[in-house]
Design an enzyme around this catalytic site. Structure first.
Site: not given
Ligand SMILES: CSCC[C@@H](NC(=O)CCC(=O)O)C(=O)O
Ligand SMILES: [Mg+2]
Length: 368
Positions: A135, A161, A163, A189, A214, A239, A263, A291
């Site tokens: 990510s 991925k 953001k 995402d 996402e 998610d 998750k 994650g």
């Molecule tokens: C700590 S909040 C992160 C939330 C985000 N998580 C990621 O982008 C993956 C982060 C990881 O690789 O742990 C999501 O919305 O999917």
């Molecule tokens: Mg997400």
């Protein structure tokens, strides 16, 4: 099973670089760890709450409070034959799924370690390695993002991925797609950053051959996601909206999601995560492991979960060094774009005592 108590512990883990999403920027993780002590031994759990309720309604101080005042006393007074009974015992408390998940995870780890059984075996893993996605956060400018993507691909990550948020989306994805070519798996995402009014704008992502988009809309807008799915050709993946097997079945049935990010912390634990996997598989819906920037404790359990048969898309299951220079367990090191599934009892990893002591900012023993 006799529960003797829970040790609550917060560790401060600086990130190797700022991680920016549409809901904010993280430069360190304040992780709440749970050490469950039972008559048969101890186990570890990781709470995935953030300090602020910006990803979900939960936050770390709230998780500490609900564990101390409600979860621990309820479990102390219950006749538990195993961790599998914790979900039902705690069902009377509404929400607080991340807090519940952390406690269940610690008790499950203690139980499995005593039985000499791995998380992977308990959950039904069918692979001994899992592919690693990564990510990539929002950055100040596109060239810096392109360099970061190049570095991750050079390290071996098999899926990127990105953001996104309004103002950092179409041009960014176009630049990355042009840089990496059509052969690399790419997804985005939004963390709820858009509304249905952005549908035609988001439809411009369809030209980039993304695996999925996402959580474009807010968590509770299930019908909005169903409407968006009728407009976009890019598959919708939920998610934040997916909080249980029940909401998974509803979202799939309403056409709001055709891929699911699982998750365990968000859904109340690894046992519910397995149920979501089973529901999605029954509907022919692929899943992948999300994650929450976990330490090696949560990362070990996520890797085991990601090895179940329905996890057919690369997850946000990165190496420890994606986020941390020093992990509290032996680091997870990627090999050929994959991570090995821990095979030892329970999580298969334990915190390194001297690292844990160095990073600990607070502990409290909760007797039961
Ligand atoms: C700590 S909040 C992160 C939330 C985000 N998580 C990621 O982008 C993956 C982060 C990881 O690789 O742990 C999501 O919305 O999917
Ligand atoms: Mg997400």
């Amino acid at each position: 099973m006799r529960l003797e108590g829970l040790e609550l512990r917060r560790v401060a883990m600086p990130l190797v670089s700022p991680f920016r999403t549409s809901f904010g920027t993280q430069t360190a993780k304040d992780i709440l760890l749970i050490r469950a002590v039972t008559a048969d031994g101890e186990g570890w759990g990781e709470c995935v709450t953030l300090p602020d309720p910006v990803y979900s309604p939960e936050y770390t101080e709230g998780a500490v409070d609900v564990i101390r005042r409600f979860i621990a006393p309820a479990l102390a007074g219950a006749r538990l034959s195993g961790a599998h009974m914790i979900g039902e015992t705690l069902a009377k408390f509404k929400g607080h799924r991340m807090a519940k998940a952390a406690v269940e995870m610690a008790v499950l780890d203690a139980e499995l370690r005593a039985q000499g059984r791995s998380f992977a075996r308990e959950l039904g893993a069918v692979h001994d390695t899992v592919p690693c996605g990564v990510s990539v956060g929002i950055m100040d400018e596109i060239p810096r993002l392109l360099d970061a993507v190049d570095e991750y691909l050079d390290e071996g990550y098999v899926r990127i991925k990105l953001k996104i948020e309004p103002g950092w989306d179409i041009d960014v994805v176009r630049a990355v797609r042009e840089r990496i070519g059509d052969g690399v798996q790419l997804q985005v995402d939004a963390n709820t950053a858009y509304t249905l009014r952005d549908a035609q704008h988001l439809a411009r992502l369809d030209e980039f051959g993304l695996l999925l988009i996402e959580q474009p809309l807010e968590e509770e807008d299930i019908l909005g996601h169903a409407e968006l799915a009728r407009i976009l050709s890019t598959p919708i993946c939920l998610d934040e909206s997916i909080t249980s097997a029940q909401t998974t079945a509803a979202a799939i049935g309403l056409g709001a999601t055709s891929i699911v990010n699982i998750k365990p912390g968000r859904v109340g634990g690894y046992l519910e995560a397995r149920r979501i996997h089973d529901v999605a598989m029954a509907h022919g819906v692929p899943v992948w492991c999300g994650g929450m920037v976990e330490s090696g404790i949560g990362r070990a359990a996520n890797i085991a979960l990601a090895a179940l048969p329905g996890f057919t898309l690369p997850g946000d299951v990165s190496a420890s060094d994606r986020f941390y220079r020093t992990d509290i367990t032996e680091p997870f090191v990627m090999k050929d774009g994959h991570l090995a599934v821990p095979q030892g009892p329970g999580l298969g990893v334990t915190p390194i005592p001297e690292v844990l002591d160095e990073l600990t900012t607070w502990t409290q023993w909760v007797p039961m």
